[in-house]
Scaffold this active site. Structure first.
Site, PDB file in Angstrom:
ATOM      1  N   TRP A 270       0.812  -1.225   0.000  1.00  0.00           N
ATOM      2  CA  TRP A 270       0.000   0.000   0.000  1.00  0.00           C
ATOM      3  C   TRP A 270       0.842   1.269   0.000  1.00  0.00           C
ATOM      4  O   TRP A 270       0.302   2.359  -0.132  1.00  0.00           O
ATOM      5  CB  TRP A 270      -0.919  -0.004   1.225  1.00  0.00           C
ATOM      6  CG  TRP A 270      -2.041  -0.985   1.143  1.00  0.00           C
ATOM      7  CD1 TRP A 270      -2.331  -1.831   0.100  1.00  0.00           C
ATOM      8  CD2 TRP A 270      -3.058  -1.216   2.132  1.00  0.00           C
ATOM      9  NE1 TRP A 270      -3.449  -2.573   0.385  1.00  0.00           N
ATOM     10  CE2 TRP A 270      -3.920  -2.221   1.632  1.00  0.00           C
ATOM     11  CE3 TRP A 270      -3.318  -0.681   3.399  1.00  0.00           C
ATOM     12  CZ2 TRP A 270      -5.027  -2.683   2.347  1.00  0.00           C
ATOM     13  CZ3 TRP A 270      -4.423  -1.147   4.111  1.00  0.00           C
ATOM     14  CH2 TRP A 270      -5.262  -2.134   3.590  1.00  0.00           C
TER      15      TRP A 270
ATOM     16  N   HIS B 296      12.864  -2.060  -1.269  1.00  0.00           N
ATOM     17  CA  HIS B 296      11.937  -1.630  -2.322  1.00  0.00           C
ATOM     18  C   HIS B 296      12.590  -0.489  -3.109  1.00  0.00           C
ATOM     19  O   HIS B 296      13.320   0.325  -2.537  1.00  0.00           O
ATOM     20  CB  HIS B 296      10.618  -1.171  -1.706  1.00  0.00           C
ATOM     21  CG  HIS B 296       9.591  -0.888  -2.755  1.00  0.00           C
ATOM     22  ND1 HIS B 296       9.531   0.330  -3.396  1.00  0.00           N
ATOM     23  CD2 HIS B 296       8.628  -1.666  -3.301  1.00  0.00           C
ATOM     24  CE1 HIS B 296       8.555   0.279  -4.295  1.00  0.00           C
ATOM     25  NE2 HIS B 296       7.990  -0.916  -4.250  1.00  0.00           N
TER      26      HIS B 296
ATOM     27  N   GLU C  46      11.593   2.268  -4.087  1.00  0.00           N
ATOM     28  CA  GLU C  46      11.381   3.622  -3.535  1.00  0.00           C
ATOM     29  C   GLU C  46      12.290   3.863  -2.341  1.00  0.00           C
ATOM     30  O   GLU C  46      12.758   4.982  -2.111  1.00  0.00           O
ATOM     31  CB  GLU C  46       9.890   3.810  -3.191  1.00  0.00           C
ATOM     32  CG  GLU C  46       9.084   4.005  -4.471  1.00  0.00           C
ATOM     33  CD  GLU C  46       7.681   3.436  -4.449  1.00  0.00           C
ATOM     34  OE1 GLU C  46       7.133   3.209  -3.349  1.00  0.00           O
ATOM     35  OE2 GLU C  46       7.130   3.203  -5.547  1.00  0.00           O
TER      36      GLU C  46
ATOM     37  N   GLY D 206       4.516   1.997 -10.816  1.00  0.00           N
ATOM     38  CA  GLY D 206       3.666   3.182 -10.735  1.00  0.00           C
ATOM     39  C   GLY D 206       3.606   3.967 -12.036  1.00  0.00           C
ATOM     40  O   GLY D 206       3.141   5.106 -12.057  1.00  0.00           O
TER      41      GLY D 206
ATOM     42  N   SER E  46       3.154  -2.220 -11.893  1.00  0.00           N
ATOM     43  CA  SER E  46       1.912  -1.992 -12.650  1.00  0.00           C
ATOM     44  C   SER E  46       1.113  -3.273 -12.903  1.00  0.00           C
ATOM     45  O   SER E  46       0.533  -3.437 -13.980  1.00  0.00           O
ATOM     46  CB  SER E  46       2.202  -1.250 -13.964  1.00  0.00           C
ATOM     47  OG  SER E  46       2.768   0.022 -13.681  1.00  0.00           O
TER      48      SER E  46
ATOM     49  N   GLY F 149       1.133  -2.809  -6.290  1.00  0.00           N
ATOM     50  CA  GLY F 149       1.065  -1.520  -5.596  1.00  0.00           C
ATOM     51  C   GLY F 149      -0.324  -0.917  -5.744  1.00  0.00           C
ATOM     52  O   GLY F 149      -1.275  -1.300  -5.056  1.00  0.00           O
ATOM     53  N   GLY F 150      -0.469   0.016  -6.686  1.00  0.00           N
ATOM     54  CA  GLY F 150      -1.708   0.787  -6.850  1.00  0.00           C
ATOM     55  C   GLY F 150      -2.975  -0.060  -6.866  1.00  0.00           C
ATOM     56  O   GLY F 150      -3.973   0.293  -6.212  1.00  0.00           O
TER      57      GLY F 150
END
Ligand code: PGA
Length: 255
Positions: A11, A95, A97, A177, A217, A238-239
């Site tokens: 999340w 990760h 990020e 993303g 994605s 993710g999203g």
């Protein structure tokens, strides 16, 4: 033996405690799923999510990051024991990020994987190349360096060849993303490279048993093709994991 399929949702910095509880109330997973399902909410939402999901083993929880020390003056950080006490059984490590926005490097990832294993939780080690690295033909060099940084630790090797588990997630940075998904063939190519190294370093039984997830994605519309690609043992979403209906649709495709 091929590992059990895993469908995991990351999340990131989304869904606070109240929203996490709403998610749990709205989540309807298909009956008799064989896949292992895990969610990585923000750490502050973990307890609310656990409570609303109930104690069933159906959905495991994890945190998105930990510090390698057990306690002390590390403002803003979480220890593995705290994560475990709150109900986490998995921890994301490295990760993209964390690596690209917060400057974490391979040494950090190695120390974190050691700490997670020592604390009795399962690390999900994320690896992946940037678009520039890919264009320069460095796919295998980058992902093997990131994997090797962790396997080089004698403690990690000892633990995962005896009592503990490791999960690896291949997440090409250019596909996270961005709506840009690696093709099933791209995913398979990278997973094969990682699998070969896992087997050569850890032996056939342990090396074949490490799940390698694809992330970047993943959506309900492409999950089926990715999940059935050779050497893909699951997905890290993710999203599309923020919405209970779309997450459940992805879980359903894991079988
Ligand atoms: P995304 O994120 O599915 O939104 O691309 C994947 C991830 O970063 O784990």
């Amino acid at each position: 033996m091929a590992p059990r399929t895993m469908v995991a949702g990351n999340w990131k910095m989304n869904l606070g405690p109240a929203e996490a509880a709403d998610f749990a109330r709205d989540l309807t997973l298909p009956p008799s799923i064989r896949s292992e399902v895990a969610l990585f909410p923000p750490a502050l939402s973990l307890a609310a999510l656990r409570e609303e999901l109930g104690e069933g083993p159906e959905v495991a929880l994890g945190v998105q990051n930990v510090h390698w020390e057990t306690s002390g003056a590390y403002t803003g950080e979480l220890s593995v024991a705290m994560a475990a006490e709150a109900g986490a059984t998995f921890v994301l490590v490295g990760h993209s990020e964390r690596r690209h926005i917060f400057g974490e490097d391979d040494d950090d990832a190695s120390r974190k994987v050691e700490a997670v294993l020592r604390g009795g939780l399962t690390p999900v080690l994320c690896v992946g190349e940037t678009l520039e690295e890919r264009k320069r033909g460095e796919l295998s060099g980058v992902i093997l360096r990131q994997l090797e940084a962790v396997l080089a630790s004698g403690e990690v090797e000892d633990r995962i060849t005896t009592e503990a588990r490791l999960v690896v997630a291949y997440e090409p940075v250019w596909a996270i993303g961005t709506g840009e998904t690696a093709t099933p063939a791209d995913a398979s190519e990278a997973h094969r490279i990682l699998r070969e190294r896992l087997v050569s370093r850890l032996g056939d039984t342990v090396g074949q048993g490490v799940p390698i997830l694809y992330g970047g994605s993943v959506k309900p519309d492409n999950a089926g093709d990715l999940l059935s690609a050779p050497d893909v043992n699951g997905v890290l979403v993710g999203g599309a994991s923020l919405d209970p209906t779309s997450f459940a649709r992805i879980v359903a495709q894991g079988g």
